[in-house]
Design a protein around this motif. Sequence first.
Motif, PDB file in Angstrom:
ATOM      1  N   SER A 192      50.299 166.690 -17.213  1.00  0.00           N
ATOM      2  CA  SER A 192      51.478 166.171 -17.916  1.00  0.00           C
ATOM      3  C   SER A 192      51.119 165.086 -18.927  1.00  0.00           C
ATOM      4  O   SER A 192      51.999 164.605 -19.651  1.00  0.00           O
ATOM      5  CB  SER A 192      52.499 165.625 -16.910  1.00  0.00           C
ATOM      6  N   ASP A 193      49.848 164.693 -18.973  1.00  0.00           N
ATOM      7  CA  ASP A 193      49.425 163.592 -19.849  1.00  0.00           C
ATOM      8  C   ASP A 193      48.288 164.053 -20.762  1.00  0.00           C
ATOM      9  O   ASP A 193      47.136 164.130 -20.331  1.00  0.00           O
ATOM     10  CB  ASP A 193      48.963 162.399 -19.002  1.00  0.00           C
ATOM     11  N   PRO A 194      48.576 164.338 -22.047  1.00  0.00           N
ATOM     12  CA  PRO A 194      47.525 164.788 -22.971  1.00  0.00           C
ATOM     13  C   PRO A 194      46.385 163.784 -23.117  1.00  0.00           C
ATOM     14  O   PRO A 194      45.253 164.172 -23.428  1.00  0.00           O
ATOM     15  CB  PRO A 194      48.276 164.973 -24.296  1.00  0.00           C
ATOM     16  N   GLU A 195      46.678 162.502 -22.890  1.00  0.00           N
ATOM     17  CA  GLU A 195      45.652 161.473 -23.027  1.00  0.00           C
ATOM     18  C   GLU A 195      44.621 161.528 -21.894  1.00  0.00           C
ATOM     19  O   GLU A 195      43.591 160.853 -21.955  1.00  0.00           O
ATOM     20  CB  GLU A 195      46.302 160.086 -23.061  1.00  0.00           C
ATOM     21  N   SER A 196      44.896 162.334 -20.866  1.00  0.00           N
ATOM     22  CA  SER A 196      43.975 162.398 -19.727  1.00  0.00           C
ATOM     23  C   SER A 196      42.873 163.442 -19.927  1.00  0.00           C
ATOM     24  O   SER A 196      42.051 163.657 -19.037  1.00  0.00           O
ATOM     25  CB  SER A 196      44.752 162.713 -18.443  1.00  0.00           C
ATOM     26  N   ARG A 197      42.860 164.081 -21.102  1.00  0.00           N
ATOM     27  CA  ARG A 197      41.845 165.106 -21.371  1.00  0.00           C
ATOM     28  C   ARG A 197      40.455 164.494 -21.417  1.00  0.00           C
ATOM     29  O   ARG A 197      40.247 163.418 -21.979  1.00  0.00           O
ATOM     30  CB  ARG A 197      42.138 165.799 -22.703  1.00  0.00           C
TER      31      ARG A 197
END
Length: 259
Positions: A192-197
């Motif tokens: 749910s968090d694109p920044e966690s890629r």
Amino acid sequence: MSAPVVIKIGGTVLDNLSTLWSQVEAIEAPVVIVHGGGNQSTKLAQQLGHSPRIINGRRVTTDLDLNIAEWVMRGAVNTALVAEANVSGLHAVGLSGVDGRMIKVERRKPWMIDGESVDFGWVGEIVHINTTVIDQLTDRGFICIIAPLGFDLTGQRFNINADTVACSIAQEMNASELIFVTDTGGVMRDLSDPESRLNSCSPDDEAQGIDKGWISNGMSVKIHMARNALNHGVSKVWITGVNDVLSKISATEIIAQGL
């Protein structure tokens, strides 16, 4: 001729490939595409009143499941992909691992999973890859689009994990890149968090992800296959989204060790 790029397209993105073909055309190397079709196979199975069994991201293949795999992957999905590629200006040919004696397999032996002996049915383990037909077609400028089916010495057909097929072909052809195209667009700590890629995924990252649960099932299979490819001569392996095959701005590179 330069080393090929092998692209594996997952079943979750097969209905959203409008941006893929122009990226493939821009790749300055021979391109081989391996596709899945698990979602499409499951949908047809359910329409037929059948519930397929999937364990740890791997499908149990009964007689009916094998027929469905052939109908869907070598039939509808492969034909549709070849048509899309050709309409987009590419020169594509549809194949399966049965064509040209490409993928010889043996039946998978039962696996012990959570204390249960699981017979996967008509699932093949690859014993030999013959890329002659791929080599001849790519030498003439064709893009091979391959369905993950194989055969044994008796002529029995088998379903094969598409990630495994892509990895094995990439290894046999000494590919410069192996690219797994997924709906997540990379390895994520939190979907749910694109920044966690992750920009890259090392063995330590993989171990942590499995332990914490953000690497599991199909993604776990992909990363395992990716690392196997790196250990057998493939130069680079990526997990990326369908819009990012060429630029890899939001991709995750699978690496052999920590940076």
